[in-house]
Design a protein around this motif. Structure first.
Motif, PDB file in Angstrom:
ATOM      1  N   CYS A 166      58.998  67.152 -53.367  1.00  0.00           N
ATOM      2  CA  CYS A 166      59.644  67.480 -52.022  1.00  0.00           C
ATOM      3  C   CYS A 166      58.668  67.059 -50.776  1.00  0.00           C
ATOM      4  O   CYS A 166      57.564  67.145 -50.789  1.00  0.00           O
ATOM      5  CB  CYS A 166      59.944  68.935 -51.696  1.00  0.00           C
ATOM      6  SG  CYS A 166      60.278  69.454 -49.884  1.00  0.00           S
TER       7      CYS A 166
ATOM      8  N   CYS B  51      57.267  70.202 -48.751  1.00  0.00           N
ATOM      9  CA  CYS B  51      56.321  71.185 -49.291  1.00  0.00           C
ATOM     10  C   CYS B  51      55.530  70.652 -50.682  1.00  0.00           C
ATOM     11  O   CYS B  51      54.612  71.536 -51.128  1.00  0.00           O
ATOM     12  CB  CYS B  51      57.114  72.345 -49.438  1.00  0.00           C
ATOM     13  SG  CYS B  51      58.349  72.421 -50.954  1.00  0.00           S
TER      14      CYS B  51
ATOM     15  N   ASN C 124      57.045  70.676 -53.521  1.00  0.00           N
ATOM     16  CA  ASN C 124      57.817  71.522 -54.654  1.00  0.00           C
ATOM     17  C   ASN C 124      58.536  70.374 -55.562  1.00  0.00           C
ATOM     18  O   ASN C 124      58.933  69.495 -55.206  1.00  0.00           O
ATOM     19  CB  ASN C 124      58.843  72.453 -54.217  1.00  0.00           C
ATOM     20  CG  ASN C 124      59.710  73.502 -55.265  1.00  0.00           C
ATOM     21  OD1 ASN C 124      59.317  73.321 -56.517  1.00  0.00           O
ATOM     22  ND2 ASN C 124      60.652  74.032 -55.008  1.00  0.00           N
TER      23      ASN C 124
ATOM     24  N   CYS D 258      63.299  70.079 -51.007  1.00  0.00           N
ATOM     25  CA  CYS D 258      63.592  70.998 -51.830  1.00  0.00           C
ATOM     26  C   CYS D 258      64.760  72.012 -51.605  1.00  0.00           C
ATOM     27  O   CYS D 258      64.844  72.155 -50.349  1.00  0.00           O
ATOM     28  CB  CYS D 258      62.514  71.572 -52.597  1.00  0.00           C
ATOM     29  SG  CYS D 258      61.770  72.993 -51.497  1.00  0.00           S
TER      30      CYS D 258
ATOM     31  N   CYS E 158      63.064  74.303 -48.766  1.00  0.00           N
ATOM     32  CA  CYS E 158      62.812  73.788 -47.617  1.00  0.00           C
ATOM     33  C   CYS E 158      64.291  73.756 -46.820  1.00  0.00           C
ATOM     34  O   CYS E 158      64.094  73.860 -45.603  1.00  0.00           O
ATOM     35  CB  CYS E 158      62.263  72.590 -47.619  1.00  0.00           C
ATOM     36  SG  CYS E 158      60.594  72.602 -48.053  1.00  0.00           S
TER      37      CYS E 158
HETATM   38 ZN   LIG Z   1      60.274  71.535 -50.112  1.00  0.00          ZN
END
Ligand SMILES: [Zn+2]
Ligand SMILES: [Zn+2]
Lengths: 198, 198
Positions: B58, B61, B63, B70, B73
């Motif tokens: 992502c 973040c 992820n 993601c 988010c």
């Molecule tokens: Zn994210």
């Protein structure tokens, strides 16, 4: 709680169904694979797809292979006339790792079991009898697990083939109740060398 | 000894590289997969190929996801202004399983470490600082492992952001030396609820 991407979640769920992996170890494995997605995940997906498409049972011995006959059945260096009878392919692999057996195999794919309703036909025993004639087999080595079902099956096969071939079994050395695939190579090798007539 | 079919052997070798699996458990897993090649091996290969092609980090973040951002988010139900800083995606997943955290995450992808030569830039700390401004973050929860490197990193981040946001960490309850991903959900959830100001 927000759900992870469904493709990743699906992969975790599938991996968790493998023997020895639970949900937690499946998550760790998938995370590892995602981190190494170029190096490992892509090649692993391709290897799985290839095996899924090509893997089948050897029409002669029941080993897992990618052709009609497995590499052991077609290997001209293997000794003719000697068959080792095993319960499943994992046991065949365990025997092969010892390097102590030079003949060929017959994979039953299970044991005779009144409970599970498995009979001689399901285990390919008529096929075993045909091989003994067709391949001029002179010795059948019973390398079945020393469980109750394994012993029952060994006795059944010994009775079935009595008087037609030499029938031997792995020597004492295989622990009672033990499963072949869990034994160290040395124990299996020694038990094979000291095999006795039934 | 005759070598097994190379496709199957390749698959075993690759599976043995997964965390938690050794050569023996890899053989068992592959044997299981070959037996279930229609049901499980084919679909698993497809799932792996899809993840290999689509998985990425992502951009916000860190992820693992299949899109640019993601699902966490982009989830409008997640609370704005609250960021939970974790070492890696496994820790993010562990937090999510508790269902106790309603904000969003920031995945460092490691810890500050003099030994490994990992600095603030490698951990995306400038990116964290930008998010605090751009997303009007008012609280940063440090959910790092309580290892030496984790504690060092927590102190560094706390110093970096001091005076700009409320900085909290998971409460005592996370055992010293423990890793988040190995804790039960209840412990993580309780530690989150009792989080304290640094
Ligand atoms: Zn994210
Ligand atoms: Zn064969």
């Amino acid at each position: 709680m927000t759900k992870p991407s469904s493709a990743i979640e699906t992969l975790i769920d599938m991996m968790a169904r493998l023997p020895g992996l639970g949900p937690r170890s499946a998550r760790r494995a998938v995370l590892y694979l995602v981190r190494k997605r170029g190096q490992l995940l892509g090649p692993l997906a391709a290897a799985m797809a290839e095996v899924a498409q090509t893997a089948r049972e050897c029409v002669s011995c029941g080993n897992i292979t990618t052709g009609e006959l497995c590499p052991i059945c077609t290997d001209p260096r293997r000794q003719n006339g000697m068959l080792c009878v095993v319960e499943d392919v994992g046991d065949l692999w365990a025997m092969e790792r010892t390097g102590a057996f030079v003949g060929r195999y017959h994979v039953l794919g299970g044991t005779l079991s009144a409970l599970d309703d498995v009979g001689p036909e399901e285990l390919g025993l008529p096929r075993l009898e045909r091989r003994i004639t067709d391949e001029n087999v002179t010795e059948v080595i019973l390398a079945l697990n020393t469980t109750m079902d394994g012993l029952t099956t060994a006795h059944y096969v010994a009775d079935l083939l009595e008087g037609r071939v030499r029938i031997t079994s792995l020597a004492q050395g295989v622990p009672v109740g033990g499963e072949l695939d869990y034994l160290d190579d040395g124990t299996i090798g020694a038990a094979l060398k000291a095999r006795r007539d039934l």
